[in-house]
Design an enzyme around this catalytic site. Structure first.
Site, PDB file in Angstrom:
ATOM      1  N   GLU A  14       5.653   2.705  -8.602  1.00 30.79           N
ATOM      2  CA  GLU A  14       6.098   3.861  -7.823  1.00 30.79           C
ATOM      3  C   GLU A  14       4.915   4.694  -7.337  1.00 30.79           C
ATOM      4  O   GLU A  14       5.097   5.596  -6.517  1.00 30.79           O
ATOM      5  CB  GLU A  14       7.006   4.776  -8.681  1.00 30.79           C
ATOM      6  CG  GLU A  14       8.316   4.131  -9.142  1.00 30.79           C
ATOM      7  CD  GLU A  14       8.154   3.443 -10.492  1.00 30.79           C
ATOM      8  OE1 GLU A  14       7.001   3.339 -10.982  1.00 30.79           O
ATOM      9  OE2 GLU A  14       9.166   2.998 -11.055  1.00 30.79           O
ATOM     10  N   LYS A  16       2.527   5.821  -9.837  1.00 33.42           N
ATOM     11  CA  LYS A  16       2.255   6.705 -10.980  1.00 33.42           C
ATOM     12  C   LYS A  16       0.772   7.014 -11.103  1.00 33.42           C
ATOM     13  O   LYS A  16       0.396   8.132 -11.418  1.00 33.42           O
ATOM     14  CB  LYS A  16       2.731   6.042 -12.291  1.00 33.42           C
ATOM     15  CG  LYS A  16       4.223   5.885 -12.400  1.00 33.42           C
ATOM     16  CD  LYS A  16       4.632   5.271 -13.726  1.00 33.42           C
ATOM     17  CE  LYS A  16       4.290   3.796 -13.841  1.00 33.42           C
ATOM     18  NZ  LYS A  16       4.989   2.909 -12.902  1.00 33.42           N
ATOM     19  N   GLY A  40      -0.651  -2.112 -13.678  1.00 37.28           N
ATOM     20  CA  GLY A  40      -1.797  -2.095 -12.778  1.00 37.28           C
ATOM     21  C   GLY A  40      -1.698  -0.845 -11.946  1.00 37.28           C
ATOM     22  O   GLY A  40      -0.740  -0.667 -11.209  1.00 37.28           O
ATOM     23  N   HIS A  41      -2.629   0.065 -12.121  1.00 40.15           N
ATOM     24  CA  HIS A  41      -2.594   1.318 -11.381  1.00 40.15           C
ATOM     25  C   HIS A  41      -3.744   1.328 -10.393  1.00 40.15           C
ATOM     26  O   HIS A  41      -4.887   1.164 -10.782  1.00 40.15           O
ATOM     27  CB  HIS A  41      -2.723   2.509 -12.336  1.00 40.15           C
ATOM     28  CG  HIS A  41      -1.542   2.672 -13.216  1.00 40.15           C
ATOM     29  ND1 HIS A  41      -1.535   3.477 -14.316  1.00 40.15           N
ATOM     30  CD2 HIS A  41      -0.300   2.133 -13.148  1.00 40.15           C
ATOM     31  CE1 HIS A  41      -0.349   3.422 -14.896  1.00 40.15           C
ATOM     32  NE2 HIS A  41       0.415   2.617 -14.219  1.00 40.15           N
ATOM     33  N   THR A  42      -3.428   1.503  -9.142  1.00 44.98           N
ATOM     34  CA  THR A  42      -4.465   1.541  -8.131  1.00 44.98           C
ATOM     35  C   THR A  42      -4.776   2.990  -7.797  1.00 44.98           C
ATOM     36  O   THR A  42      -3.891   3.747  -7.440  1.00 44.98           O
ATOM     37  CB  THR A  42      -3.997   0.812  -6.860  1.00 44.98           C
ATOM     38  OG1 THR A  42      -3.503  -0.465  -7.249  1.00 44.98           O
ATOM     39  CG2 THR A  42      -5.138   0.643  -5.873  1.00 44.98           C
ATOM     40  N   GLN A 225       5.096   0.662 -16.129  1.00 45.46           N
ATOM     41  CA  GLN A 225       6.325   0.026 -15.646  1.00 45.46           C
ATOM     42  C   GLN A 225       7.315   1.106 -15.155  1.00 45.46           C
ATOM     43  O   GLN A 225       6.876   2.121 -14.646  1.00 45.46           O
ATOM     44  CB  GLN A 225       6.956  -0.878 -16.713  1.00 45.46           C
ATOM     45  CG  GLN A 225       6.138  -2.150 -16.993  1.00 45.46           C
ATOM     46  CD  GLN A 225       4.995  -1.933 -17.957  1.00 45.46           C
ATOM     47  OE1 GLN A 225       5.177  -1.361 -19.019  1.00 45.46           O
ATOM     48  NE2 GLN A 225       3.820  -2.386 -17.613  1.00 45.46           N
ATOM     49  N   THR A 240      10.734  -5.589 -18.971  1.00 43.94           N
ATOM     50  CA  THR A 240       9.545  -5.813 -19.784  1.00 43.94           C
ATOM     51  C   THR A 240       9.960  -5.646 -21.249  1.00 43.94           C
ATOM     52  O   THR A 240      11.120  -5.352 -21.545  1.00 43.94           O
ATOM     53  CB  THR A 240       8.384  -4.885 -19.370  1.00 43.94           C
ATOM     54  OG1 THR A 240       7.192  -5.348 -20.023  1.00 43.94           O
ATOM     55  CG2 THR A 240       8.655  -3.433 -19.726  1.00 43.94           C
ATOM     56  N   THR A 302      -0.958  -8.924 -10.389  1.00 41.92           N
ATOM     57  CA  THR A 302      -0.840 -10.356 -10.112  1.00 41.92           C
ATOM     58  C   THR A 302      -1.018 -10.679  -8.635  1.00 41.92           C
ATOM     59  O   THR A 302      -1.072 -11.852  -8.272  1.00 41.92           O
ATOM     60  CB  THR A 302       0.546 -10.865 -10.550  1.00 41.92           C
ATOM     61  OG1 THR A 302       1.553 -10.078  -9.899  1.00 41.92           O
ATOM     62  CG2 THR A 302       0.719 -10.757 -12.053  1.00 41.92           C
ATOM     63  N   LEU A 333       6.258   8.407   1.355  1.00 40.39           N
ATOM     64  CA  LEU A 333       7.163   8.818   2.423  1.00 40.39           C
ATOM     65  C   LEU A 333       6.626   8.366   3.785  1.00 40.39           C
ATOM     66  O   LEU A 333       7.377   7.997   4.680  1.00 40.39           O
ATOM     67  CB  LEU A 333       7.325  10.351   2.389  1.00 40.39           C
ATOM     68  CG  LEU A 333       8.321  10.941   3.391  1.00 40.39           C
ATOM     69  CD1 LEU A 333       9.738  10.479   3.082  1.00 40.39           C
ATOM     70  CD2 LEU A 333       8.252  12.466   3.393  1.00 40.39           C
ATOM     71  N   SER A 414       4.114  12.564  -1.749  1.00 36.19           N
ATOM     72  CA  SER A 414       2.879  11.888  -1.379  1.00 36.19           C
ATOM     73  C   SER A 414       3.037  11.262   0.006  1.00 36.19           C
ATOM     74  O   SER A 414       4.028  10.590   0.286  1.00 36.19           O
ATOM     75  CB  SER A 414       2.562  10.826  -2.427  1.00 36.19           C
ATOM     76  OG  SER A 414       1.551   9.985  -1.943  1.00 36.19           O
TER      77      SER A 414
HETATM   78  P1  IMP Z   1       6.037  -8.656 -18.470  1.00 38.67           P
HETATM   79  O1  IMP Z   1       5.946  -7.174 -18.678  1.00 38.67           O
HETATM   80  O2  IMP Z   1       4.742  -9.297 -18.069  1.00 38.67           O
HETATM   81  O3  IMP Z   1       6.698  -9.348 -19.597  1.00 38.67           O
HETATM   82  O4  IMP Z   1       7.001  -8.895 -17.188  1.00 38.67           O
HETATM   83  C1  IMP Z   1       8.384  -8.602 -17.228  1.00 38.67           C
HETATM   84  C2  IMP Z   1       8.857  -8.029 -15.912  1.00 38.67           C
HETATM   85  O5  IMP Z   1       8.316  -6.732 -15.717  1.00 38.67           O
HETATM   86  C3  IMP Z   1       8.453  -8.832 -14.671  1.00 38.67           C
HETATM   87  O6  IMP Z   1       9.477  -8.712 -13.699  1.00 38.67           O
HETATM   88  C4  IMP Z   1       7.209  -8.113 -14.193  1.00 38.67           C
HETATM   89  O7  IMP Z   1       6.986  -8.315 -12.826  1.00 38.67           O
HETATM   90  C5  IMP Z   1       7.600  -6.683 -14.492  1.00 38.67           C
HETATM   91  N1  IMP Z   1       6.441  -5.795 -14.693  1.00 38.67           N
HETATM   92  C6  IMP Z   1       5.674  -5.699 -15.793  1.00 38.67           C
HETATM   93  N2  IMP Z   1       4.729  -4.758 -15.641  1.00 38.67           N
HETATM   94  C7  IMP Z   1       4.915  -4.226 -14.428  1.00 38.67           C
HETATM   95  C8  IMP Z   1       4.260  -3.168 -13.701  1.00 38.67           C
HETATM   96  O8  IMP Z   1       3.322  -2.520 -14.164  1.00 38.67           O
HETATM   97  N3  IMP Z   1       4.747  -2.919 -12.457  1.00 38.67           N
HETATM   98  C9  IMP Z   1       5.798  -3.588 -11.943  1.00 38.67           C
HETATM   99  N4  IMP Z   1       6.445  -4.566 -12.577  1.00 38.67           N
HETATM  100  C10 IMP Z   1       6.008  -4.887 -13.817  1.00 38.67           C
HETATM  101 MG    MG Z   2       1.748  -1.254 -10.927  1.00 30.06          MG
END
Ligand code: IMP
Ligand code: MG
Length: 426
Positions: A14, A16, A40-42, A225, A240, A302, A333, A414
């Site tokens: 989103e 964050k 993953g936070h950019t 997440q 997750t 990824t 937005l 934002s």
């Molecule tokens: P895991 O957390 O690697 O086990 O993945 C489980 C699910 O959560 C998958 O659909 C991932 O794409 C999703 N997911 C895990 N971490 C993130 C995140 O930081 N952002 C968005 N999706 C996430």
């Molecule tokens: Mg992310």
């Protein structure tokens, strides 16, 4: 007491990171309390782009203390790599600026092997995990066979636990998953080196936070997440393996349940999801492509393209309730410029029923057809806007409607990736 939790209200991504970075400005301590390097936070500061997976996004603000709480699962190699890269750029120069919980669980190489092998075996039914071993690491924690940071630092305990686990995991990998087994000595040696590198940062972070909160320090808890990926409240099993809701702070950082003052939900002005699972407002055609390209919707961890669709108010309202949101920061937005009309999902229809909440059954949710309300779009770029009045009338109208449907006051908007491309609402 000044304690704020930041959580994602959708399926993660989103934005964050940007808001934690901004809010960290007014905090002394920034804490991760769940998840691992699946996140993953950019962050974009000036012309520098930084992607963080484990270290809290507050790290780019000088002088802040970063904490990795007990609820996080830690891949030491990833943490060390991130630490090294940050230090090279002048961040975290003082060892006291990073604290790692001695109770946090480790991600070991067998967790990654199991994660990847299971996904392969699931074939079309794969969850679409990040492949980082997150699920298997949390499984071991709950099964009481996990190895914690405190164990890693104790040569005797670590050897004993690792030996036992490798024996069991190798049976499982070979006999059930048809994968090669892993070598004890290789893992042992690598992790002994990791132990020496991490030792200076390891401490009882729950005790540390207790003292600092008591002393009036401002603490920011950074969720990873999003609410719909929460293992209890998300679209299970496409979730997750940790709790991502604000309540997870108490367990994942070891603070009292009453210690949280503010809960800020980060919410995208449309919806995205990476990985598999139900997504009622997903747009498979041109609109989806347009959102992905304009919004640069590719995973920070990824690199996978994110699935994109319209704003889902059913989901956001549910997240507001589950997290007890005190405010929402709306992100991206600006990405909606040029789309007309803009659709907002206000309810679902499935199996002849109307839903104003997210149904628990994935089968029902997969069949859900959104009920849309259409609003007129705008054509002006928004990234220069710094106050609400700078936005075109239709953008203000769209934001006001989202706010109404979300049952939560909007506090920030934002309009671009940079820190300054932000509207702070009165
Ligand atoms: P895991 O957390 O690697 O086990 O993945 C489980 C699910 O959560 C998958 O659909 C991932 O794409 C999703 N997911 C895990 N971490 C993130 C995140 O930081 N952002 C968005 N999706 C996430
Ligand atoms: Mg992310």
């Amino acid at each position: 007491m000044s304690t704020t939790v930041v959580v994602g209200v959708q399926w993660g991504d989103e934005g964050k990171g940007k808001f934690v970075d901004i809010l960290a400005h007014d905090a002394d301590i920034v804490v991760r309390f769940q998840g691992g390097n699946n996140a993953g936070h950019t962050l974009v500061v000036g012309d520098e782009r930084t992607v963080l997976h484990l270290i809290p996004s507050g790290v780019l603000n000088p002088g802040k203390i970063c904490v990795i709480g007990n609820g996080v699962v830690v891949d030491p190699a990833v943490l060390i790599e991130e630490l090294t890269a940050l230090r090279k750029r002048g961040y975290l120069a003082d060892d006291a600026c990073l604290k790692i919980s001695d109770e946090a669980h480790l991600i070991l190489p067998y967790h990654k092997s199991i994660d990847l092998a299971r996904e392969r075996l699931r074939g079309k039914g794969e969850i679409g995990t990040t492949g980082r071993g997150i699920g298997p690491a949390y499984e071991d924690k709950i099964a009481r066979t996990g190895i914690r940071i405190v164990d890693l630092l104790d040569e005797v305990v670590f050897k004993e636990k690792l030996e036992r686990n490798i024996e069991e995991k190798n049976h499982y990998l070979k006999a059930i998953l048809r994968e090669p087994g892993l070598d004890f000595a290789t893992i042992y040696d690598a992790f002994r080196a990791h132990a020496d590198r991490l030792r200076p940062y390891v401490t009882d972070t729950a005790l540390y936070l207790h003292r600092e909160i008591k002393a009036g320090r401002r603490v920011l808890f950074e969720g990873a997440q999003g609410t719909m990926l929460d293992v209890d409240h998300g679209t299970y099993p496409y979730v997750t393996s940790s709790n991502c809701v604000a309540g997870a702070v108490a367990a994942g950082a070891g603070i009292g349940a009453g210690a949280v003052r503010q809960v800020v939900g980060i919410c995208k002005a449309y919806t995205t999801r990476v990985g598999n699972g139900p997504f009622p407002t997903e747009e498979h055609g041109d609109i989806g492509v347009r959102l992905r390209e304009t919004g640069d919707e590719f995973g920070a961890t990824t690199g996978r393209p994110r699935r994109c669709g319209w704003f889902d108010a059913v989901l956001v309202r549910q997240a507001a309730r589950l997290n007890g949101l005190t405010g929402i920061a709306l992100t991206k937005l600006d990405v909606l410029t040029g789309l007309d009309p803009l659709r907002i999902c206000t309810a679902y229809r499935a199996d002849g029923e109307r839903y104003e909440h997210v149904p628990a059954s994935v089968r029902v949710l997969d069949a859900a057809v959104p009920e849309y309300e259409d609003l007129p779009g705008w054509t002006e770029p928004l990234s220069h806007a710094r106050k609400l009045e700078d936005l075109p009338a239709n953008a203000r109208r769209y934001v006001a409607r989202l706010e109404e449907l979300s049952d939560t006051p909007f506090t920030m908007i934002s309009v671009g990736a940079r820190r300054e491309e932000t509207i702070v609402l009165p």
